[in-house]
Design a protein around this motif. Structure first.
Motif, PDB file in Angstrom:
ATOM      1  N   THR A  34       0.872  -0.954  -0.068  1.00 34.41           N
ATOM      2  CA  THR A  34       0.495   0.106   0.189  1.00 34.41           C
ATOM      3  C   THR A  34       0.452   0.694   0.301  1.00 34.41           C
ATOM      4  OG1 THR A  34       0.023   0.181   2.653  1.00 34.41           O
ATOM      5  CG2 THR A  34      -1.966  -0.882   1.646  1.00 34.41           C
ATOM      6  N   HIS A  35       0.121   2.407  -0.485  1.00 29.44           N
ATOM      7  CA  HIS A  35       1.109   3.714  -0.487  1.00 29.44           C
ATOM      8  C   HIS A  35      -0.076   4.390  -0.360  1.00 29.44           C
ATOM      9  CE1 HIS A  35       4.277   6.270  -1.806  1.00 29.44           C
ATOM     10  NE2 HIS A  35       3.146   6.672  -2.399  1.00 29.44           N
ATOM     11  N   GLN A  36       0.595   5.963   0.729  1.00 28.47           N
ATOM     12  CA  GLN A  36      -0.974   6.716   0.727  1.00 28.47           C
ATOM     13  C   GLN A  36      -0.298   7.767  -0.166  1.00 28.47           C
ATOM     14  OE1 GLN A  36      -2.956   6.597   2.614  1.00 28.47           O
ATOM     15  NE2 GLN A  36      -2.498   5.498   3.442  1.00 28.47           N
ATOM     16  N   VAL A  37      -1.149   8.425  -0.892  1.00 26.21           N
ATOM     17  CA  VAL A  37      -0.894   9.335  -1.979  1.00 26.21           C
ATOM     18  C   VAL A  37      -1.177  10.479  -1.991  1.00 26.21           C
ATOM     19  CG1 VAL A  37      -0.611   9.357  -4.715  1.00 26.21           C
ATOM     20  CG2 VAL A  37      -0.790   7.500  -4.132  1.00 26.21           C
ATOM     21  N   THR A  38      -0.727  11.428  -2.248  1.00 24.27           N
ATOM     22  CA  THR A  38      -1.431  12.828  -2.358  1.00 24.27           C
ATOM     23  C   THR A  38      -1.116  13.293  -3.577  1.00 24.27           C
ATOM     24  OG1 THR A  38      -0.115  13.077  -0.084  1.00 24.27           O
ATOM     25  CG2 THR A  38      -0.582  15.196  -1.535  1.00 24.27           C
ATOM     26  N   PRO A  39      -2.394  14.317  -3.519  1.00 25.43           N
ATOM     27  CA  PRO A  39      -2.772  14.507  -4.937  1.00 25.43           C
ATOM     28  C   PRO A  39      -2.105  15.983  -5.220  1.00 25.43           C
ATOM     29  CG  PRO A  39      -4.492  14.449  -4.097  1.00 25.43           C
ATOM     30  CD  PRO A  39      -3.851  14.263  -3.104  1.00 25.43           C
ATOM     31  N   ASP A  40      -1.268  15.488  -6.630  1.00 23.17           N
ATOM     32  CA  ASP A  40      -0.357  16.595  -7.182  1.00 23.17           C
ATOM     33  C   ASP A  40      -1.004  17.785  -8.262  1.00 23.17           C
ATOM     34  OD1 ASP A  40      -0.040  15.011  -9.032  1.00 23.17           O
ATOM     35  OD2 ASP A  40       1.973  14.796  -8.707  1.00 23.17           O
ATOM     36  N   ALA A  41      -1.861  17.637  -8.261  1.00 27.00           N
ATOM     37  CA  ALA A  41      -3.348  18.338 -10.102  1.00 27.00           C
ATOM     38  C   ALA A  41      -4.081  17.999  -9.629  1.00 27.00           C
ATOM     39  CB  ALA A  41      -2.304  17.219 -11.157  1.00 27.00           C
ATOM     40  N   PHE A  42      -4.623  18.946 -10.365  1.00 28.39           N
ATOM     41  CA  PHE A  42      -6.313  18.768 -11.089  1.00 28.39           C
ATOM     42  C   PHE A  42      -6.905  18.460 -12.275  1.00 28.39           C
ATOM     43  CE2 PHE A  42      -5.790  22.542 -10.078  1.00 28.39           C
ATOM     44  CZ  PHE A  42      -6.901  23.427 -11.079  1.00 28.39           C
ATOM     45  N   LYS A  43      -7.653  18.163 -12.325  1.00 29.27           N
ATOM     46  CA  LYS A  43      -8.515  18.112 -13.506  1.00 29.27           C
ATOM     47  C   LYS A  43      -9.937  18.366 -13.723  1.00 29.27           C
ATOM     48  CE  LYS A  43      -8.819  13.563 -14.688  1.00 29.27           C
ATOM     49  NZ  LYS A  43      -8.547  11.532 -15.420  1.00 29.27           N
ATOM     50  N   MET A  44     -10.368  19.189 -14.935  1.00 32.61           N
ATOM     51  CA  MET A  44     -11.944  19.322 -14.753  1.00 32.61           C
ATOM     52  C   MET A  44     -12.195  19.643 -16.482  1.00 32.61           C
ATOM     53  SD  MET A  44     -12.080  22.838 -12.198  1.00 32.61           S
ATOM     54  CE  MET A  44     -13.746  22.840 -12.281  1.00 32.61           C
ATOM     55  N   HIS A  45     -13.486  19.775 -16.568  1.00 35.43           N
ATOM     56  CA  HIS A  45     -14.142  19.705 -18.138  1.00 35.43           C
ATOM     57  C   HIS A  45     -15.093  21.348 -17.985  1.00 35.43           C
ATOM     58  CE1 HIS A  45     -16.200  16.020 -17.623  1.00 35.43           C
ATOM     59  NE2 HIS A  45     -17.159  17.268 -18.140  1.00 35.43           N
ATOM     60  N   PHE A  46     -15.135  21.825 -19.270  1.00 34.03           N
ATOM     61  CA  PHE A  46     -16.451  22.336 -18.879  1.00 34.03           C
ATOM     62  C   PHE A  46     -17.353  22.685 -20.828  1.00 34.03           C
ATOM     63  CE2 PHE A  46     -12.735  25.279 -18.945  1.00 34.03           C
ATOM     64  CZ  PHE A  46     -13.267  25.873 -20.178  1.00 34.03           C
ATOM     65  N   THR A  47     -17.941  23.006 -20.726  1.00 37.36           N
ATOM     66  CA  THR A  47     -19.010  22.351 -22.215  1.00 37.36           C
ATOM     67  C   THR A  47     -19.560  24.074 -22.784  1.00 37.36           C
ATOM     68  OG1 THR A  47     -19.392  20.416 -21.713  1.00 37.36           O
ATOM     69  CG2 THR A  47     -20.522  21.591 -23.127  1.00 37.36           C
ATOM     70  N   PHE A  48     -19.716  24.636 -23.671  1.00 33.20           N
ATOM     71  CA  PHE A  48     -19.807  25.123 -24.617  1.00 33.20           C
ATOM     72  C   PHE A  48     -20.581  24.953 -25.894  1.00 33.20           C
ATOM     73  CE2 PHE A  48     -15.645  27.192 -23.529  1.00 33.20           C
ATOM     74  CZ  PHE A  48     -16.229  28.344 -22.665  1.00 33.20           C
ATOM     75  N   GLU A  49     -22.516  25.556 -25.195  1.00 35.06           N
ATOM     76  CA  GLU A  49     -23.389  24.951 -26.376  1.00 35.06           C
ATOM     77  C   GLU A  49     -23.312  26.052 -26.691  1.00 35.06           C
ATOM     78  OE1 GLU A  49     -26.280  21.732 -24.843  1.00 35.06           O
ATOM     79  OE2 GLU A  49     -26.775  22.829 -25.498  1.00 35.06           O
ATOM     80  N   ARG A  50     -24.045  25.805 -28.294  1.00 36.02           N
ATOM     81  CA  ARG A  50     -25.058  27.204 -28.844  1.00 36.02           C
ATOM     82  C   ARG A  50     -25.997  26.600 -29.277  1.00 36.02           C
ATOM     83  NH1 ARG A  50     -23.901  32.684 -28.364  1.00 36.02           N
ATOM     84  NH2 ARG A  50     -21.618  33.018 -27.389  1.00 36.02           N
ATOM     85  N   ARG A  51     -27.388  26.923 -29.567  1.00 35.97           N
ATOM     86  CA  ARG A  51     -28.593  26.604 -30.774  1.00 35.97           C
ATOM     87  C   ARG A  51     -28.948  27.582 -31.784  1.00 35.97           C
ATOM     88  NH1 ARG A  51     -32.946  23.395 -27.165  1.00 35.97           N
ATOM     89  NH2 ARG A  51     -30.471  22.679 -26.174  1.00 35.97           N
ATOM     90  N   GLY A  52     -29.227  27.101 -32.624  1.00 31.07           N
ATOM     91  CA  GLY A  52     -30.173  27.918 -33.551  1.00 31.07           C
ATOM     92  C   GLY A  52     -29.859  27.803 -34.872  1.00 31.07           C
TER      93      GLY A  52
END
Length: 236
Positions: A34-52
């Motif tokens: 076993t190993h205790q892992v500390t986060p060293d980064a983060f990730k995300m995403h976001f979305t753009f949307e248009r309709r017409g």
């Protein structure tokens, strides 16, 4: 003729008895690390949307939004290779009017994914992302970018743990560990490995303690089957 047949039958019995006497004894153990892992980064995403009605027109607007978002991420020290924005979704836009389903145009959607190695920059980054008014923002996901290397190292440690367990158990029974018959990082061993349960010893690992806040516990288990010999046999 009868004498020849009798000799042959006796020879077969001798071979069968010899094979039985030389049956391979085995010991199966579970190695764990076993190993205790500390986060060293983060990730995300976001979305753009248009309709017409004009697909080309809404595409251009969404592409402009993505370009602005990419420039913003780069300005906040997100590396270009950690930004991905080519996931595109296009589908017809329908509306129900007077019990009829009518196509009004199109929906154009594009998602920006990114990974940032500065966790402390999250507050400033999410504020600017929100200002761009995307249709959707994902939850924050903390990660460790060296996780695959850590997993490989843990596998090696788990294999060492398995051998040490096997040696300790064999020593108590006045036996010694021989060659590896089977090993796996989680895949079940072949059924024939466990047919003779009377000649097999099994060790299992106990659950580890919970991780501390802000850390994740990475646990690796391996299954290893060793040959098993009496001490007198190995000293001959």
């Amino acid at each position: 003729m009868f004498h020849i047949k009798l000799v042959g039958f006796i020879a077969l019995l001798v071979i069968a008895n010899t094979a039985s006497a030389q049956a391979v004894r085995t010991i199966a153990v579970t190695g764990e690390a076993t190993h205790q892992v500390t986060p060293d980064a983060f990730k995300m995403h976001f979305t753009f949307e248009r309709r017409g009605e004009d697909l080309v027109g809404i595409k251009q607007k969404v592409d402009d939004d993505v370009l602005d978002a990419t420039k913003m991420l780069l300005a906040l020290s997100v590396k270009e290779e950690n930004i991905r924005s080519m996931d595109v979704t296009v589908y017809p836009w329908f509306e129900n009017k007077e019990q009829q389903r009518t196509q009004r145009g199109f929906v154009y959607r594009r998602t920006v994914y990114f990974t940032h190695h500065d966790i402390d920059a999250f507050d400033a980054l999410i504020e600017q992302v929100s200002a761009l008014k995307p249709q959707q923002i994902s939850q924050l996901e903390l990660i460790n970018t060296n996780i695959e290397k850590i997993k490989r190292e843990l596998t090696n440690e788990a294999l060492k743990d398995a051998r040490e367990k096997a040696k300790e158990m064999a020593k108590v029974m006045d036996m010694e560990v021989g060659h590896v018959m089977f090993m796996s990082d989680g895949t079940n061993p072949p059924e024939h490995m466990f047919e003779s349960r009377g000649r097999m010893l099994m060790a299992t690992a106990s659950d580890g303690s919970p991780s501390l806040p802000g850390e994740n516990t990475i646990r690796t288990q391996v299954e290893v089957v060793f040959e098993l010999f009496t001490v007198s046999h190995t000293k001959r």
